[in-house]
Design a protein around this motif. Sequence first.
Motif, mmCIF file in Angstrom:
data_model
loop_
_atom_site.group_PDB
_atom_site.id
_atom_site.type_symbol
_atom_site.label_atom_id
_atom_site.label_comp_id
_atom_site.label_asym_id
_atom_site.label_seq_id
_atom_site.Cartn_x
_atom_site.Cartn_y
_atom_site.Cartn_z
ATOM 1 N N CYS A 54 0.841 -1.202 0.000
ATOM 2 C CA CYS A 54 0.000 0.000 0.000
ATOM 3 C C CYS A 54 0.873 1.247 0.000
ATOM 4 O O CYS A 54 1.852 1.301 0.742
ATOM 5 C CB CYS A 54 -0.908 0.010 1.228
ATOM 6 S SG CYS A 54 -1.978 1.448 1.216
ATOM 7 N N CYS A 58 -2.675 5.383 6.208
ATOM 8 C CA CYS A 58 -3.880 5.933 6.847
ATOM 9 C C CYS A 58 -3.821 5.782 8.368
ATOM 10 O O CYS A 58 -3.437 4.717 8.870
ATOM 11 C CB CYS A 58 -5.118 5.227 6.310
ATOM 12 S SG CYS A 58 -5.243 5.331 4.525
ATOM 13 N N CYS A 61 -5.874 2.708 9.627
ATOM 14 C CA CYS A 61 -5.788 1.452 8.870
ATOM 15 C C CYS A 61 -5.980 0.217 9.768
ATOM 16 O O CYS A 61 -5.228 0.008 10.722
ATOM 17 C CB CYS A 61 -4.446 1.361 8.155
ATOM 18 S SG CYS A 61 -4.335 -0.140 7.169
ATOM 19 N N GLY A 106 -3.897 -4.279 1.364
ATOM 20 C CA GLY A 106 -3.050 -3.153 0.964
ATOM 21 C C GLY A 106 -3.905 -2.344 0.004
ATOM 22 O O GLY A 106 -5.104 -2.203 0.227
ATOM 23 N N HIS A 135 -8.457 3.140 -2.058
ATOM 24 C CA HIS A 135 -8.527 4.518 -1.584
ATOM 25 C C HIS A 135 -8.147 5.489 -2.705
ATOM 26 O O HIS A 135 -8.270 6.701 -2.542
ATOM 27 C CB HIS A 135 -7.613 4.712 -0.378
ATOM 28 C CG HIS A 135 -8.355 4.649 0.922
ATOM 29 N ND1 HIS A 135 -8.511 3.496 1.640
ATOM 30 C CD2 HIS A 135 -9.013 5.611 1.616
ATOM 31 C CE1 HIS A 135 -9.221 3.749 2.731
ATOM 32 N NE2 HIS A 135 -9.538 5.018 2.739
HETATM 33 S S1 SF4 Z 1 -6.664 1.873 4.937
HETATM 34 FE FE1 SF4 Z 1 -6.256 0.997 2.924
HETATM 35 S S2 SF4 Z 1 -5.229 2.638 1.816
HETATM 36 FE FE2 SF4 Z 1 -5.096 3.151 3.975
HETATM 37 S S3 SF4 Z 1 -3.125 2.332 4.690
HETATM 38 FE FE3 SF4 Z 1 -4.701 0.765 5.066
HETATM 39 S S4 SF4 Z 1 -4.685 -0.539 3.281
HETATM 40 FE FE4 SF4 Z 1 -3.626 1.347 2.737
#
Ligand code: SF4
Length: 354
Positions: A54, A58, A61, A106, A135
């Motif tokens: 990824c 975030c 996450c 990811g 995302h």
């Molecule tokens: S929420 Fe999704 S986009 Fe954000 S760090 Fe985690 S896996 Fe990556």
Amino acid sequence: MWESSRVQFSIIGKFRNGRLIYRVPPRTPAYGYIAFGVIDRGTNVLQVRPTTICPQNCIFCSVDAGLSSRNRWAEFIADLEPIVRGVKEAVSIKGCYVEALIDTIGDVLTYPYLVELVKSLKGISGVKSVALETHGLLLSKRLVDRLHEAGLDRVNLSLETLNSNKAKLLYGTPAYSVEKVIEVCEYLVRETSIDLHVTPLWLPGINDEDVEQVLEWALRIGAGKKWPPVTVQKFIKHKYGRGRGLREVSWSDFWRFIEFLERKLGVRLKWSMEEWGMTYTRRVEGPIKLGDVVEIVVTSRGWLRGEYLGVYGDKCLVAISPGKLKVKIGGSYLARVKSVKDTLYIVELLREVK
Ligand code: SF4
């Protein structure tokens, strides 16, 4: 005869914090592991996981992915072959149409063979739709065009805010351009037959009003051509996830918020399984049961620090909890199955087999 020792995971690089990146080769079992492969949860929607990488970070996450992960010590990029084989196998067992939902731990847009994957999945007779979750940091018009050509049916976009600075903070990277994501998604809805489903995660006290704005934007641009246009996700703290300091509300408070949004915006946010086209189906049968003792071969580290990954013959992948044993990659061990959930297995090592 197939030999599990032939499955060799090669290390193809290193990610941040010393994480090893493994390439998952052809002939690897498709089922058994949460981080990659195929997961069947007894419905006509198969979870398809080709990568764990990824590019974001975030703050909320749930799987501790991305740039500053603390709990991971390995990442995986899978060959197309096991994934496509796993989906074909499920289709033949279930005997009904399925959706292949590419929903990694990811961000799937990092997968180097994504277009080929979508095309291969769409080519399987019995796969009715192919969707992916993202995302969106790596979305581009060019990629949307290629995915459209490959036959992608839907993008599930998690977007928590339309505010540029807030997005960079929430996603933990200055590389995230919410303006670009908006522009590309509007292009996707307008210029292709791919559907868009927008599903912000509600972070109580952080993006309450942003959620409203995201939903209004999604409806305005025409998300939901064939599937429900919008839903809202609940923030839940996970053992290995980030966001320990964020506020988590009860389910009753969550549903109150959803009903408030439905009344205020005049939009539906609750959808039944039928409306999603989901049904319960026959399950892919597991080759091992709780308590079984099996001989496994260790292929690599697992995704979480301290965990390893192994194969049980050509039958399934297993997450390995090493206990007190010192683990050798490539070694054979007797192991007891200590968890079976859907098509996911965890084993505990008993002793090495010389
Ligand atoms: S929420 Fe999704 S986009 Fe954000 S760090 Fe985690 S896996 Fe990556």
